[in-house]
Design a protein around this motif. Structure first.
Motif, short mmCIF file in Angstrom:
data_model
loop_
_atom_site.label_atom_id
_atom_site.label_comp_id
_atom_site.label_asym_id
_atom_site.label_seq_id
_atom_site.Cartn_x
_atom_site.Cartn_y
_atom_site.Cartn_z
N ALA A 82 1.17 -1.88 -0.14
CA ALA A 82 -0.68 -0.28 0.11
C ALA A 82 0.77 0.99 -0.16
O ALA A 82 0.25 2.81 -0.74
CB ALA A 82 -0.75 -0.20 0.85
N CYS A 83 2.00 1.25 0.60
CA CYS A 83 3.11 2.60 0.53
C CYS A 83 4.30 2.00 0.66
O CYS A 83 4.72 1.00 1.38
CB CYS A 83 2.83 2.88 1.51
SG CYS A 83 2.67 3.07 3.86
N GLU B 256 4.37 -1.02 -9.67
CA GLU B 256 3.21 -0.23 -9.65
C GLU B 256 3.59 -0.48 -11.09
O GLU B 256 3.93 0.82 -11.81
CB GLU B 256 3.16 0.91 -9.50
CG GLU B 256 3.47 0.85 -7.44
CD GLU B 256 2.48 0.20 -7.13
OE1 GLU B 256 1.26 0.30 -7.92
OE2 GLU B 256 2.36 -0.67 -5.56
N CYS C 29 5.37 5.56 2.48
CA CYS C 29 4.87 5.55 3.82
C CYS C 29 4.42 6.79 4.52
O CYS C 29 5.87 7.54 4.51
CB CYS C 29 5.72 4.61 4.84
SG CYS C 29 4.85 3.21 3.85
N GLU D 96 3.00 9.91 1.70
CA GLU D 96 1.16 9.40 1.73
C GLU D 96 0.33 10.89 2.66
O GLU D 96 -0.50 10.34 1.93
CB GLU D 96 1.36 8.40 3.11
CG GLU D 96 0.12 7.42 3.01
CD GLU D 96 0.55 6.16 3.77
OE1 GLU D 96 -0.30 5.31 3.99
OE2 GLU D 96 1.42 6.27 4.85
#
Length: 289
Positions: free
Chosen positions: A192-193, A208, A216, A237
């Motif tokens: 996710a990060c 990605e 993050c 983020e």
């Protein structure tokens, strides 16, 4: 695996675990390396690396465990790197392996500052290697360049008898295109990060598909981040919640690598804070499109 001439690596891994057994990597002529592994538990049994010419490491691994048994590394050239190059918390175990007639800056390097550790080195042997920066017949550890020499007196691979190995944990890599047979034919998406430890390697591998790499919140980059890719967005983020504070080294370098035939263009940096740089060159260096 033979004949690869691209900029990245003949084999790219970003999986949970992979086992190569009785495989040969021969005649790879590429910028990145023969094999690049990112946060993968990699096991190699009775594999041979010969006549490969790269600028980085013959095997480059960032994160996960690296376990090599009866490896044979001969007549390879790693012009700006090492035969084995481990970073980002990698745990390295090598046994019964031979390193002969290779050319590199150092034979094998463990980047202790990024958390990589040498767990075990048993019955390994080196001979007739040309080491242009650190003359250590074994493992070089950390910025202090501590040498852990091999303890083998001869090449264990030469006396290896054909046999079997426990391969119950072997992972067969699925095709990266639809083969019509079902199963997951795509690359597993990234986290996710990303943290300061895994961002650069993830960008190199293109994890990605959208090109967006979310960093993050709270990440602190103390080492230089190098970007040589195109169509990449690096976004914190939390706005200005990610900090580059590298000290005397440049914080961010974005450039087109002509030696590796890569072009850096359309790179977006969002929500980052650059602070504390005290070096002679510049906190950010750009040589891109």
């Amino acid at each position: 695996f033979t004949g690869y001439t691209g900029p990245d690596g003949a084999v790219l891994l970003a999986a949970e675990s992979v086992h190569f057994e009785d495989c040969d990597f021969i005649g790879v002529d590429g910028g990145g390396g023969s094999l690049f592994s990112l946060f993968t538990d990699l096991k190699m049994t009775r594999c041979h690396f010969m006549d490969n010419v790269v600028t980085g490491g013959i095997i480059q691994i960032a994160g996960g465990d690296l376990n090599i048994d009866y490896g044979d590394f001969a007549d390879n050239i790693a012009a700006d790197g090492a035969i084995l190059f481990a970073t980002n918390g990698t745990s390295v175990s090598v046994s019964n392996s031979c390193f002969a007639s290779n050319t590199a800056q150092g034979l094998n390097y463990i980047d202790a500052e990024s958390g990589a550790v040498l767990v075990e080195s048993v019955n390994n042997w080196a001979d007739d290697n040309i080491l242009t920066f650190v003359d250590c017949p074994g493992f070089v550890i950390g910025a202090a360049l501590t040498c852990e020499p091999f303890d083998g007196t001869s090449c264990a691979v030469d006396s290896l008898e054909p046999g079997t190995d426990d391969v119950d944990d072997t992972i067969f890599v699925d095709d990266l295109v639809d083969d019509g047979l079902g199963g997951d034919d795509g690359i597993t998406p990234g986290p996710a990060c990303y943290t300061d430890k895994d961002l650069m390697g993830s960008i190199m591998l293109g994890l990605e598909e959208s090109g967006l790499y979310t960093v993050c919140a709270g990440s602190i980059f103390e080492d230089t981040l190098i970007v040589t890719s195109s169509n990449v967005v690096i976004k914190c983020e939390d706005h200005q919640g990610c900090t580059f504070m590298p000290g005397t080294e440049s914080a961010l370098i974005v450039y087109s690598d002509t030696d590796a035939s890569t072009v850096a263009s359309n790179v977006t940096i969002s929500g980052m804070e650059f602070t504390g740089y005290t070096g002679p060159d510049g906190a950010v260096l750009l040589a891109a499109e």
